[in-house]
Scaffold this motif. Sequence first.
Motif, PDB file in Angstrom:
ATOM      1  N   HIS A 183      26.858  53.945  35.127  1.00 10.29           N
ATOM      2  CA  HIS A 183      27.233  52.762  35.901  1.00 10.29           C
ATOM      3  C   HIS A 183      28.734  52.786  36.193  1.00 10.29           C
ATOM      4  N   ILE A 184      29.081  52.668  37.476  1.00  6.07           N
ATOM      5  CA  ILE A 184      30.477  52.731  37.897  1.00  6.07           C
ATOM      6  C   ILE A 184      30.900  51.391  38.485  1.00  6.07           C
ATOM      7  N   PHE A 185      32.042  50.896  38.024  1.00  5.71           N
ATOM      8  CA  PHE A 185      32.618  49.668  38.558  1.00  5.71           C
ATOM      9  C   PHE A 185      34.010  49.990  39.120  1.00  5.71           C
ATOM     10  N   THR A 186      34.291  49.493  40.318  1.00  7.61           N
ATOM     11  CA  THR A 186      35.633  49.621  40.879  1.00  7.61           C
ATOM     12  C   THR A 186      36.165  48.218  41.140  1.00  7.61           C
ATOM     13  N   SER A 187      37.384  47.993  40.765  1.00  5.50           N
ATOM     14  CA  SER A 187      37.954  46.642  40.789  1.00  5.50           C
ATOM     15  C   SER A 187      37.898  45.981  42.159  1.00  5.50           C
ATOM     16  N   GLU A 188      38.394  46.696  43.169  1.00  3.91           N
ATOM     17  CA  GLU A 188      38.504  46.074  44.483  1.00  3.91           C
ATOM     18  C   GLU A 188      37.150  45.855  45.148  1.00  3.91           C
ATOM     19  N   LEU A 189      36.146  46.635  44.776  1.00  4.31           N
ATOM     20  CA  LEU A 189      34.816  46.477  45.359  1.00  4.31           C
ATOM     21  C   LEU A 189      33.978  45.441  44.612  1.00  4.31           C
ATOM     22  N   HIS A 190      33.964  45.527  43.280  1.00  3.45           N
ATOM     23  CA  HIS A 190      33.070  44.694  42.486  1.00  3.45           C
ATOM     24  C   HIS A 190      33.713  43.404  41.961  1.00  3.45           C
ATOM     25  N   PHE A 191      35.038  43.382  41.860  1.00  8.64           N
ATOM     26  CA  PHE A 191      35.715  42.183  41.331  1.00  8.64           C
ATOM     27  C   PHE A 191      36.888  41.800  42.237  1.00  8.64           C
ATOM     28  N   PRO A 192      36.636  41.530  43.519  1.00  8.28           N
ATOM     29  CA  PRO A 192      37.744  41.350  44.467  1.00  8.28           C
ATOM     30  C   PRO A 192      38.417  39.979  44.478  1.00  8.28           C
ATOM     31  N   HIS A 193      37.721  38.943  44.006  1.00  8.08           N
ATOM     32  CA  HIS A 193      38.241  37.587  44.178  1.00  8.08           C
ATOM     33  C   HIS A 193      38.742  36.984  42.854  1.00  8.08           C
ATOM     34  N   LYS A 240      33.030  37.670  34.746  1.00  8.68           N
ATOM     35  CA  LYS A 240      32.895  37.885  33.302  1.00  8.68           C
ATOM     36  C   LYS A 240      31.446  37.747  32.862  1.00  8.68           C
ATOM     37  N   SER A 241      30.806  36.680  33.308  1.00  7.96           N
ATOM     38  CA  SER A 241      29.421  36.418  32.930  1.00  7.96           C
ATOM     39  C   SER A 241      28.497  37.503  33.467  1.00  7.96           C
ATOM     40  N   GLN A 242      28.683  37.892  34.714  1.00  7.95           N
ATOM     41  CA  GLN A 242      27.832  38.908  35.324  1.00  7.95           C
ATOM     42  C   GLN A 242      28.011  40.264  34.653  1.00  7.95           C
ATOM     43  N   LEU A 243      29.262  40.584  34.321  1.00  6.56           N
ATOM     44  CA  LEU A 243      29.535  41.866  33.675  1.00  6.56           C
ATOM     45  C   LEU A 243      28.869  41.926  32.310  1.00  6.56           C
ATOM     46  N   LYS A 259      44.111  47.802  38.863  1.00  7.85           N
ATOM     47  CA  LYS A 259      43.947  46.751  39.871  1.00  7.85           C
ATOM     48  C   LYS A 259      43.032  45.631  39.382  1.00  7.85           C
ATOM     49  N   MET A 260      42.551  45.754  38.163  1.00  5.35           N
ATOM     50  CA  MET A 260      41.616  44.762  37.632  1.00  5.35           C
ATOM     51  C   MET A 260      42.340  43.492  37.192  1.00  5.35           C
ATOM     52  N   GLN A 261      41.685  42.363  37.395  1.00  2.37           N
ATOM     53  CA  GLN A 261      42.269  41.089  36.998  1.00  2.37           C
ATOM     54  C   GLN A 261      42.451  41.027  35.476  1.00  2.37           C
ATOM     55  N   PRO A 262      43.627  40.658  35.006  1.00  2.72           N
ATOM     56  CA  PRO A 262      43.849  40.529  33.563  1.00  2.72           C
ATOM     57  C   PRO A 262      42.856  39.554  32.952  1.00  2.72           C
ATOM     58  N   GLY A 263      42.283  39.930  31.839  1.00  2.00           N
ATOM     59  CA  GLY A 263      41.342  39.058  31.145  1.00  2.00           C
ATOM     60  C   GLY A 263      39.888  39.400  31.405  1.00  2.00           C
ATOM     61  N   LEU A 264      39.595  40.068  32.520  1.00  2.00           N
ATOM     62  CA  LEU A 264      38.208  40.382  32.850  1.00  2.00           C
ATOM     63  C   LEU A 264      37.593  41.333  31.831  1.00  2.00           C
ATOM     64  N   ILE A 265      38.309  42.370  31.490  1.00  2.00           N
ATOM     65  CA  ILE A 265      37.753  43.382  30.591  1.00  2.00           C
ATOM     66  C   ILE A 265      37.576  42.842  29.176  1.00  2.00           C
ATOM     67  N   ASP A 266      38.323  41.795  28.836  1.00  8.06           N
ATOM     68  CA  ASP A 266      38.167  41.185  27.509  1.00  8.06           C
ATOM     69  C   ASP A 266      36.783  40.575  27.319  1.00  8.06           C
ATOM     70  N   SER A 267      36.102  40.297  28.422  1.00  6.05           N
ATOM     71  CA  SER A 267      34.779  39.681  28.335  1.00  6.05           C
ATOM     72  C   SER A 267      33.754  40.609  27.674  1.00  6.05           C
ATOM     73  N   PHE A 281      20.014  36.320  43.589  1.00  4.32           N
ATOM     74  CA  PHE A 281      21.319  36.508  42.944  1.00  4.32           C
ATOM     75  C   PHE A 281      22.423  36.673  43.988  1.00  4.32           C
ATOM     76  N   HIS A 282      22.032  37.138  45.187  1.00  7.60           N
ATOM     77  CA  HIS A 282      23.013  37.382  46.237  1.00  7.60           C
ATOM     78  C   HIS A 282      23.771  36.114  46.602  1.00  7.60           C
ATOM     79  N   ALA A 283      23.127  34.980  46.434  1.00  7.84           N
ATOM     80  CA  ALA A 283      23.777  33.719  46.747  1.00  7.84           C
ATOM     81  C   ALA A 283      24.935  33.448  45.813  1.00  7.84           C
ATOM     82  N   VAL A 284      24.874  34.046  44.627  1.00  4.74           N
ATOM     83  CA  VAL A 284      25.942  33.848  43.648  1.00  4.74           C
ATOM     84  C   VAL A 284      27.048  34.870  43.838  1.00  4.74           C
ATOM     85  N   GLU A 285      26.684  36.137  43.922  1.00  4.83           N
ATOM     86  CA  GLU A 285      27.694  37.183  44.032  1.00  4.83           C
ATOM     87  C   GLU A 285      27.083  38.450  44.639  1.00  4.83           C
ATOM     88  N   PRO A 286      27.469  38.827  45.844  1.00  4.34           N
ATOM     89  CA  PRO A 286      26.870  39.968  46.541  1.00  4.34           C
ATOM     90  C   PRO A 286      27.024  41.290  45.805  1.00  4.34           C
TER      91      PRO A 286
END
Length: 325
Positions: free
Chosen positions: A125-135, A143-146, A169-177, A19-24
Amino acid sequence: MRVPCKTLLRYVMIACVAFHAVEPFIVDILVGGVAVWWGSRESCNPKWMEFNSTGLEVDLQRKMFGQHIASKVILKAVTGFMNNKNPKKPLVLSLHGWTGTGKNFVSHLIAENIYREGMRSGFVHIFTSELHFPHPSRLEIYKSQLQQWIKGNVTNCPRSLFIFDEMDKMQPGLIDSIKPYLDYYEKLDGVSYRQAIFIFLSNAGGEHINERALEFWKAGANREEIELKDLEMALSLSVFNNKKSGLWHTSLIDKNLVDYFVPFLPLEYRHVVMCAKAEMVSKGLKPDPNIADKVASDLVYFPKTERVFSVKGCKTIGHKLDYYT
């Protein structure tokens, strides 16, 4: 056929590498969860999770300073939800306020009074925007991974807690997933999400909360007179229309899936002193009023002339205290 624990762990680690090849970032979460599970053998049963309503109430009274609205709302919301054997949807809390006012801290208190392992629990489970969703370019992948992560963990334990920090700091639309998981569905693909808890932490709306608190102060009113109804509606609208909130134009608000928008008021000098004393106790020290006063005096306050509210709340108290002790 039963798979030996060591073999299962090996399979999970192999999957992580692939899975690391897809998203670290997702590997860090998976490995962390496996480490907790492997070390404690924590199980999704009452032995490992039993809600302590009295404990939460005492913690909020003794450890949360200057947050009469948040303490009251959170105690009622969490207690009512945990005591409901058949909730119609997951509990969704959106906590708002400037840094250092207690949003992260109260999330920890909730976890400590539900799970035997507290924040160390494999079901938190803790998610932080800049660490887990930086790009931004990987939004669809995130969205799919979440979705997969939440579905997998709720399948493993319906009583899971998900904390999303840095929502502003989260990208708009991500949380809608994850909107379907927060809705009034009995099951989705055979999985019920109704016992899960979702907590969003955000600085968005903080300025509005601070302005309201300052209005009360200038009018000579007691801050304890501020009520949820004075802030909640305007707060939800402010967050919905703020492109930097992470909840901008989200269907979670539009469809009324957020149960409570909880305001965290800016902290006054006296609250910072209380924080300093509590920090001393946590370090095994005897509370010293003089040191607590010195620590509080070192912080920056606003407005600049009146110095009413701490700019960073109690966030830097621990480091300041190290200097004086």
